[in-house]
Write an enzyme that holds these catalytic residues in place. Structure first.
Site, PDB file in Angstrom:
ATOM      1  N   LYS A   2       2.296  13.945   0.516  1.00 19.55           N
ATOM      2  CA  LYS A   2       2.510  12.590  -0.024  1.00 19.55           C
ATOM      3  C   LYS A   2       1.204  11.990  -0.548  1.00 19.55           C
ATOM      4  O   LYS A   2       1.208  11.287  -1.557  1.00 19.55           O
ATOM      5  CB  LYS A   2       3.190  11.691   1.016  1.00 19.55           C
ATOM      6  CG  LYS A   2       2.273  10.849   1.852  1.00 19.55           C
ATOM      7  CD  LYS A   2       3.030   9.903   2.746  1.00 19.55           C
ATOM      8  CE  LYS A   2       2.204   9.459   3.936  1.00 19.55           C
ATOM      9  NZ  LYS A   2       0.928   8.837   3.662  1.00 19.55           N
ATOM     10  N   CYS A  46       1.325  14.034   5.558  1.00 15.76           N
ATOM     11  CA  CYS A  46       0.154  13.443   4.899  1.00 15.76           C
ATOM     12  C   CYS A  46      -0.219  14.121   3.591  1.00 15.76           C
ATOM     13  O   CYS A  46      -0.166  13.490   2.534  1.00 15.76           O
ATOM     14  CB  CYS A  46      -1.020  13.468   5.861  1.00 15.76           C
ATOM     15  SG  CYS A  46      -0.620  12.695   7.425  1.00 15.76           S
ATOM     16  N   ARG A  98       8.204  17.568   8.904  1.00 14.07           N
ATOM     17  CA  ARG A  98       8.197  16.997   7.561  1.00 14.07           C
ATOM     18  C   ARG A  98       7.440  17.905   6.594  1.00 14.07           C
ATOM     19  O   ARG A  98       6.327  18.319   6.879  1.00 14.07           O
ATOM     20  CB  ARG A  98       7.575  15.585   7.576  1.00 14.07           C
ATOM     21  CG  ARG A  98       8.540  14.565   8.168  1.00 14.07           C
ATOM     22  CD  ARG A  98       7.901  13.222   8.321  1.00 14.07           C
ATOM     23  NE  ARG A  98       6.962  13.187   9.430  1.00 14.07           N
ATOM     24  CZ  ARG A  98       6.238  12.115   9.764  1.00 14.07           C
ATOM     25  NH1 ARG A  98       6.340  11.012   9.056  1.00 14.07           N
ATOM     26  NH2 ARG A  98       5.422  12.153  10.804  1.00 14.07           N
TER      27      ARG A  98
HETATM   28  C1  UGA Z   1      -4.219  15.563   7.784  1.00 13.12           C
HETATM   29  C2  UGA Z   1      -5.753  15.430   7.783  1.00 13.12           C
HETATM   30  O1  UGA Z   1      -6.329  16.649   8.223  1.00 13.12           O
HETATM   31  C3  UGA Z   1      -6.211  14.290   8.699  1.00 13.12           C
HETATM   32  O2  UGA Z   1      -7.611  14.132   8.592  1.00 13.12           O
HETATM   33  C4  UGA Z   1      -5.517  12.999   8.243  1.00 13.12           C
HETATM   34  O3  UGA Z   1      -5.854  11.913   9.081  1.00 13.12           O
HETATM   35  C5  UGA Z   1      -4.019  13.196   8.285  1.00 13.12           C
HETATM   36  O4  UGA Z   1      -3.654  14.290   7.420  1.00 13.12           O
HETATM   37  C6  UGA Z   1      -3.374  11.927   7.813  1.00 13.12           C
HETATM   38  O5  UGA Z   1      -3.549  11.576   6.648  1.00 13.12           O
HETATM   39  O6  UGA Z   1      -2.772  11.208   8.622  1.00 13.12           O
HETATM   40  P1  UGA Z   1      -2.390  16.660   9.397  1.00 13.12           P
HETATM   41  O7  UGA Z   1      -1.443  16.461   8.265  1.00 13.12           O
HETATM   42  O8  UGA Z   1      -1.999  16.206  10.751  1.00 13.12           O
HETATM   43  O9  UGA Z   1      -3.803  15.913   9.094  1.00 13.12           O
HETATM   44  O10 UGA Z   1      -2.670  18.198   9.532  1.00 13.12           O
HETATM   45  P2  UGA Z   1      -3.782  19.226   9.033  1.00 13.12           P
HETATM   46  O11 UGA Z   1      -4.380  19.884  10.194  1.00 13.12           O
HETATM   47  O12 UGA Z   1      -4.685  18.623   8.058  1.00 13.12           O
HETATM   48  O13 UGA Z   1      -2.861  20.298   8.277  1.00 13.12           O
HETATM   49  C7  UGA Z   1      -2.110  19.978   7.125  1.00 13.12           C
HETATM   50  C8  UGA Z   1      -1.427  21.207   6.582  1.00 13.12           C
HETATM   51  O14 UGA Z   1      -2.371  22.093   6.011  1.00 13.12           O
HETATM   52  C9  UGA Z   1      -0.671  22.032   7.615  1.00 13.12           C
HETATM   53  O15 UGA Z   1       0.569  22.434   7.067  1.00 13.12           O
HETATM   54  C10 UGA Z   1      -1.554  23.219   7.861  1.00 13.12           C
HETATM   55  O16 UGA Z   1      -0.832  24.368   8.255  1.00 13.12           O
HETATM   56  C11 UGA Z   1      -2.160  23.409   6.492  1.00 13.12           C
HETATM   57  N1  UGA Z   1      -3.476  24.101   6.529  1.00 13.12           N
HETATM   58  C12 UGA Z   1      -4.535  23.539   7.142  1.00 13.12           C
HETATM   59  C13 UGA Z   1      -3.606  25.328   5.880  1.00 13.12           C
HETATM   60  O17 UGA Z   1      -2.638  25.866   5.290  1.00 13.12           O
HETATM   61  N2  UGA Z   1      -4.829  25.940   5.900  1.00 13.12           N
HETATM   62  C14 UGA Z   1      -5.898  25.399   6.509  1.00 13.12           C
HETATM   63  O18 UGA Z   1      -6.990  26.021   6.465  1.00 13.12           O
HETATM   64  C15 UGA Z   1      -5.748  24.173   7.149  1.00 13.12           C
END
Ligand code: UGA
Length: 431
Positions: free
Chosen positions: A263, A260, A327
């Site tokens: 992209k 997510c 991914r």
């Molecule tokens: C993200 C959004 O959080 C969701 O609200 C959204 O619905 C989703 O994309 C989507 O568009 O479908 P997701 O990609 O599943 O969800 O995961 P996240 O928990 O947001 O984490 C994304 C990335 O950020 C991960 O690689 C995580 O390790 C990283 N991250 C997250 C950090 O490096 N630091 C943080 O404080 C939080």
């Protein structure tokens, strides 16, 4: 209302589950017969905590069906959710071919009024295209409404997010579509935003891009923390208590990955360029993220001298814990670079698997953490699986060639790790 979900990935499967859980009859449609066969047995084709149990519950209660037969499925359902993937094209634009296919299928096979709801993350203006695709494919001018209903689920926490949404966003020009969706989601007690289609589409991108911005900001700040011998986690705690900032998405680490953020940030930048507006901040967010893994890699290289012929244990492959999704996982880029520099990489992840690609052939995939640690000259932690924190790091030291620990997710306590004899480096995780 009988509901059809087109696409049974994590968004589609979770949406199907949550609507079945709310009492509706739901059918999941997918072109992939293998996925559908597993789902019919109540089994998932990806790792998502608790989702399989709930899918299985509703498959057995008969409220949740799965099919590959689009003709019958489209004809027999009133509300159709589009939950297909919208991957990035090489130029950064979203690839809408699956959305177009779904819209054309709906147009072609519809036999009566339909409400078409888009949950896939689609660029601003796509709802207008969906209407055009449906109309162009119709054999008879049946009436239909279209609504955009972006989802905000996180992988690894999809069930929790779906059952307790923090908001429901509906973008449509149709009062009847709004009414039907209000009925469909009436069990949820959360704020509603009913707005124009383009606004709903932008809310989704703007939210993901903002969260990505928070992460890149913290990742840059962590570098300053390293220089100042300040712990970025303490800074984040202090910042997060301000309700205007909030405590989440302030964790510095190897950068964001997944299907997510990378992209969506890129697509929002492309949209802005098309409209001759510069989102300079997002250019920087992407730049910081692209290079973030090299920050830790550089720390490891300067400690070891070089990676050539050294055993390196990589812990964690998934882009984040509690998922098998790799991914855009920072671990993949880390592994590629280590291999390029002739390291002998041993990898352990509790769930995720390496792609069957020749580029990764040299990696030794381990079934146990201990195997990966055997004779390692450095550990590089890429994903913060809880079980890594719980390991007996004091006793595991005997397996290692050298007790060097590079923590890409600031999971460990620097003082404790140093206290038990590790050379420990995180990302702004010093004291
Ligand atoms: C993200 C959004 O959080 C969701 O609200 C959204 O619905 C989703 O994309 C989507 O568009 O479908 P997701 O990609 O599943 O969800 O995961 P996240 O928990 O947001 O984490 C994304 C990335 O950020 C991960 O690689 C995580 O390790 C990283 N991250 C997250 C950090 O490096 N630091 C943080 O404080 C939080």
């Amino acid at each position: 209302m009988k509901i059809l979900i087109i696409g049974t990935g994590y968004v589609g499967a979770t949406t199907a589950m949550v609507l079945a859980e709310s009492g509706w009859e739901v059918t999941g449609l997918d072109v992939d017969a293998f996925k559908i066969e597993r789902l019919r047995q109540g089994r998932l084709h990806f790792h998502e905590p608790s989702l399989e149990d709930l899918i299985s519950k509703h498959v057995h209660s008969g409220r949740l069906l799965f099919t590959t037969d689009k003709e019958t499925a489209i004809a027999e359902h009133d509300v159709i959710f589009i939950c297909v993937g919208t991957p990035s094209q090489p130029d950064g634009n979203a690839d809408l071919r699956y959305v177009q296919q779904a819209a054309e299928d709906i147009g072609y096979w519809m036999n009566d009024y339909k409400l078409v709801v888009t949950k896939s993350t689609v660029p601003v203006g796509t709802q207008e295209q969906i209407i055009a695709w449906i109309k162009a494919a119709q054999r008879k001018a049946y009436p239909f409404d279209v609504a955009s209903n972006p989802e905000f689920l996180r992988e690894g926490k999809a069930v929790e997010d779906a059952l307790q949404p923090d908001r429901i966003v509906i973008g449509t020009d149709s009062a009847s579509a709004t009414e039907q969706l209000q009925k469909l989601y009436e069990v949820f007690q959360c704020p509603w935003i009913v707005t124009k289609p383009r606004t709903a589409e932008l809310i989704k991108y703007a939210s993901n891009a903002f969260l990505a911005t928070k992460i890149s900001y913290m990742n840059e700040l962590a570098r300053l923390c390293d220089e100042l011998k300040i712990n970025v986690k303490e800074v984040a705690d202090g910042m997060g208590l301000d309700p205007r900032i909030g405590p989440s998405f302030l964790q510095a680490g190897l950068g964001y990955g997944g299907s997510c953020f990378p992209k969506d940030v890129s697509e929002l930048v492309m949209t802005s360029r098309k409209h001759e507006v510069n989102l300079h901040i997002l250019d920087q967010v992407m730049e910081v993220n692209r290079n973030q893994f090299t920050y830790l890699l550089d720390k490891a290289r300067s400690r070891l001298g070089s990676f050539a012929d050294k055993n390196i244990a990589v812990l964690g492959l998934a882009f984040k814990p509690n998922t098998d999704d790799i991914r855009e996982a920072p671990a993949l880029r880390m592994i590629q670079e280590l291999l390029l520099e002739q390291a002998k990489v041993k990898l352990f992840d509790p769930v995720a698997k390496l792609p069957g690609h020749a580029a990764y052939e040299a990696v030794t995939v381990c079934a146990l953490v201990e195997e990966a640690l055997q004779d390692a000259e450095a550990i590089i932690l890429c994903t913060e699986w809880t079980e890594f924190e719980q390991l007996d790091w004091e006793n595991l030291k005997v397996l290692l060639g050298q007790a060097n620990f590079f923590d890409g997710r600031n999971m460990m306590d620097a003082r404790r790790m140093r206290g038990i004899g590790y050379y420990y480096q995180g990302i702004g995780n010093d004291y």
